[in-house]
Design an enzyme around this catalytic site. Structure first.
Site, PDB file in Angstrom:
ATOM      1  N   ARG A 130       0.826  -0.907   0.003  1.00  0.00           N
ATOM      2  CA  ARG A 130       0.106  -0.136  -0.039  1.00  0.00           C
ATOM      3  C   ARG A 130       0.888   1.267   0.186  1.00  0.00           C
ATOM      4  O   ARG A 130       1.107   1.906  -1.050  1.00  0.00           O
ATOM      5  CB  ARG A 130      -1.224   0.104   1.151  1.00  0.00           C
ATOM      6  CG  ARG A 130      -2.174   0.946   1.192  1.00  0.00           C
ATOM      7  CD  ARG A 130      -1.836   2.456   1.369  1.00  0.00           C
ATOM      8  NE  ARG A 130      -1.310   2.750   2.413  1.00  0.00           N
ATOM      9  CZ  ARG A 130      -0.682   3.945   2.740  1.00  0.00           C
ATOM     10  NH1 ARG A 130      -1.066   4.868   1.916  1.00  0.00           N
ATOM     11  NH2 ARG A 130      -0.172   4.219   3.741  1.00  0.00           N
ATOM     12  N   HIS A 171       7.480   4.693  12.085  1.00  0.00           N
ATOM     13  CA  HIS A 171       7.423   4.570  10.738  1.00  0.00           C
ATOM     14  C   HIS A 171       8.393   5.535  10.042  1.00  0.00           C
ATOM     15  O   HIS A 171       8.097   6.795   9.986  1.00  0.00           O
ATOM     16  CB  HIS A 171       5.866   5.086  10.053  1.00  0.00           C
ATOM     17  CG  HIS A 171       5.673   4.656   8.709  1.00  0.00           C
ATOM     18  ND1 HIS A 171       4.728   4.046   8.131  1.00  0.00           N
ATOM     19  CD2 HIS A 171       6.185   5.539   7.515  1.00  0.00           C
ATOM     20  CE1 HIS A 171       4.735   4.115   6.975  1.00  0.00           C
ATOM     21  NE2 HIS A 171       5.507   5.098   6.470  1.00  0.00           N
ATOM     22  N   HIS A 224      11.218   6.969   7.059  1.00  0.00           N
ATOM     23  CA  HIS A 224      11.759   7.095   5.724  1.00  0.00           C
ATOM     24  C   HIS A 224      13.026   7.174   5.353  1.00  0.00           C
ATOM     25  O   HIS A 224      13.825   7.983   6.353  1.00  0.00           O
ATOM     26  CB  HIS A 224      10.657   8.263   4.905  1.00  0.00           C
ATOM     27  CG  HIS A 224       9.515   7.803   4.611  1.00  0.00           C
ATOM     28  ND1 HIS A 224       8.596   8.547   3.668  1.00  0.00           N
ATOM     29  CD2 HIS A 224       8.354   6.874   5.198  1.00  0.00           C
ATOM     30  CE1 HIS A 224       7.159   8.145   3.691  1.00  0.00           C
ATOM     31  NE2 HIS A 224       7.251   6.945   4.543  1.00  0.00           N
ATOM     32  N   CYS A 283       9.118   9.531  -2.347  1.00  0.00           N
ATOM     33  CA  CYS A 283       8.882  10.629  -1.628  1.00  0.00           C
ATOM     34  C   CYS A 283       7.985  11.742  -2.143  1.00  0.00           C
ATOM     35  O   CYS A 283       9.061  12.738  -2.929  1.00  0.00           O
ATOM     36  CB  CYS A 283       9.761  11.077  -0.514  1.00  0.00           C
ATOM     37  SG  CYS A 283       9.474  12.543   0.573  1.00  0.00           S
ATOM     38  N   ASN A 332       9.844   4.821   1.940  1.00  0.00           N
ATOM     39  CA  ASN A 332       9.866   4.114   3.007  1.00  0.00           C
ATOM     40  C   ASN A 332      11.287   3.445   3.493  1.00  0.00           C
ATOM     41  O   ASN A 332      11.732   2.805   2.296  1.00  0.00           O
ATOM     42  CB  ASN A 332       8.845   3.001   3.278  1.00  0.00           C
ATOM     43  CG  ASN A 332       7.566   3.635   2.836  1.00  0.00           C
ATOM     44  OD1 ASN A 332       6.992   4.293   3.910  1.00  0.00           O
ATOM     45  ND2 ASN A 332       6.763   3.296   1.876  1.00  0.00           N
TER      46      ASN A 332
HETATM   47 MG    MG Z   1       5.435   5.798   4.477  1.00  0.00          MG
END
Ligand code: MG
Length: 300
Positions: free
Chosen positions: A14, A206, A208, A239, A248
């Site tokens: 996703r 989370h 990046h 991004c 990510n």
């Molecule tokens: Mg992300």
């Protein structure tokens, strides 16, 4: 006692694919998810129930869901922005949903066309129903470590949002470094504030890979007590706020670091490599994972 084990939430199908330009056929997405399940991931973010005109890559979410439900023991949190998305997720048989807000009003407005408080009102329209229907809810808070429009964001606002999400019945909260600007000192400060108010076992990070710092940030989080990390197979996803930047943090790199530290993830690295190779070939790109590239080089 330190629990030498972490949970990796695989967000590639996703969060990763949503930010890839190449629109993949549904068969490729299903095969990717099958490969990730085979590699040992127990939580995989598979898709989102958003309007297809906004995110064409996710237009097949209902059909995709019906195909992956064969993996009965896997948690598949589907992203839903509003009541309509929730109803569609329910219709598709989703047992987990993920909702999202941010610590920056400007970002939230651009991302979801709602201020932070408007997004909380939206949650009120469907999250209680979701819980009544037996769905489990994951919450995302974006821009915790910085916003592309407002710069520094407020830790107090993050704490307020955690409180709100918990009051809605959310059982896991993922704190996002949306633009990849976090550093380990900042991570430490934020988690120390979190610990004063919340049980860290429900908190995920989370990160990046915009500036090459996600592993340092993950390590700092681990040392502060975080045990859930979001990452993306082969580092899928760009991004939208930094052209050309990677997205990510790659699951391959995160899992390699933990395994080298003798911390269990439950993932088979050879099988993950296979999944990464498969999806990179389908997208026609090299990916951002240092570990994948090194491993690929050793195998050739
Ligand atoms: Mg992300």
């Amino acid at each position: 006692m330190i629990k030498e084990e972490v949970k990796i939430v695989e967000v590639g199908p996703r969060d990763g694919l949503q930010n890839e330009k190449v629109i993949l056929p549904i068969e490729t997405k299903i095969e990717l998810i099958d490969l990730l399940v085979d590699a040992g991931f127990t939580t995989i973010e598979p898709t989102s129930f958003v309007r297809p005109e906004y995110i064409p890559q996710m237009a097949d979410s209902k059909t995709l869901f019906s195909s992956i439900l064969k993996h009965e023991d896997i948690v598949f949190p589907a992203l839903v922005p509003n009541k309509r998305g929730f109803l569609n997720s329910l219709d598709a048989g989703a047992k987990w949903i993920a909702i999202f807000t941010a610590t920056s009003n400007t970002f939230n407005k651009k991302n979801t066309n709602a201020t932070i408080d408007e997004s909380l009102k939206r949650f009120d329209e469907f999250v209680p129903d979701a819980i009544k229907e037996g769905q489990t809810v994951r919450g995302y808070i974006s821009t915790v470590f910085g916003c592309p429009y407002e710069g520094e964001t407020s830790i107090d606002e993050m704490l307020r949002l955690c409180e709100k999400l918990i009051s809605f019945g959310v059982n896991e909260i993922s704190l996002g470094d949306t633009i990849g600007v976090a550093n380990p000192n900042q991570v430490q400060v934020i988690i120390q504030r979190l610990k004063e108010h919340f049980d860290l076992s429900m908190m995920a990070m989370h990160f990046h890979d915009t500036e090459g710092m996600p592993l340092a940030n993950i390590l700092a989080s681990y040392q502060e007590g975080i045990r859930i990390f979001d990452s993306s197979v082969a580092g899928l996803g760009g991004c939208p706020y930094a052209k050309g930047a990677s997205g990510n943090v790659a699951s391959d790199d995160v899992i390699n670091m933990f395994h080298k530290m003798n911390i269990k993830t439950g993932i088979d690295q050879d099988k993950l490599h296979k999944a990464s190779r498969f999806i990179l070939k389908a997208l026609g790109k090299e990916g951002s994972s240092k570990f994948f590239q090194a491993n690929e080089g050793r195998k050739s």
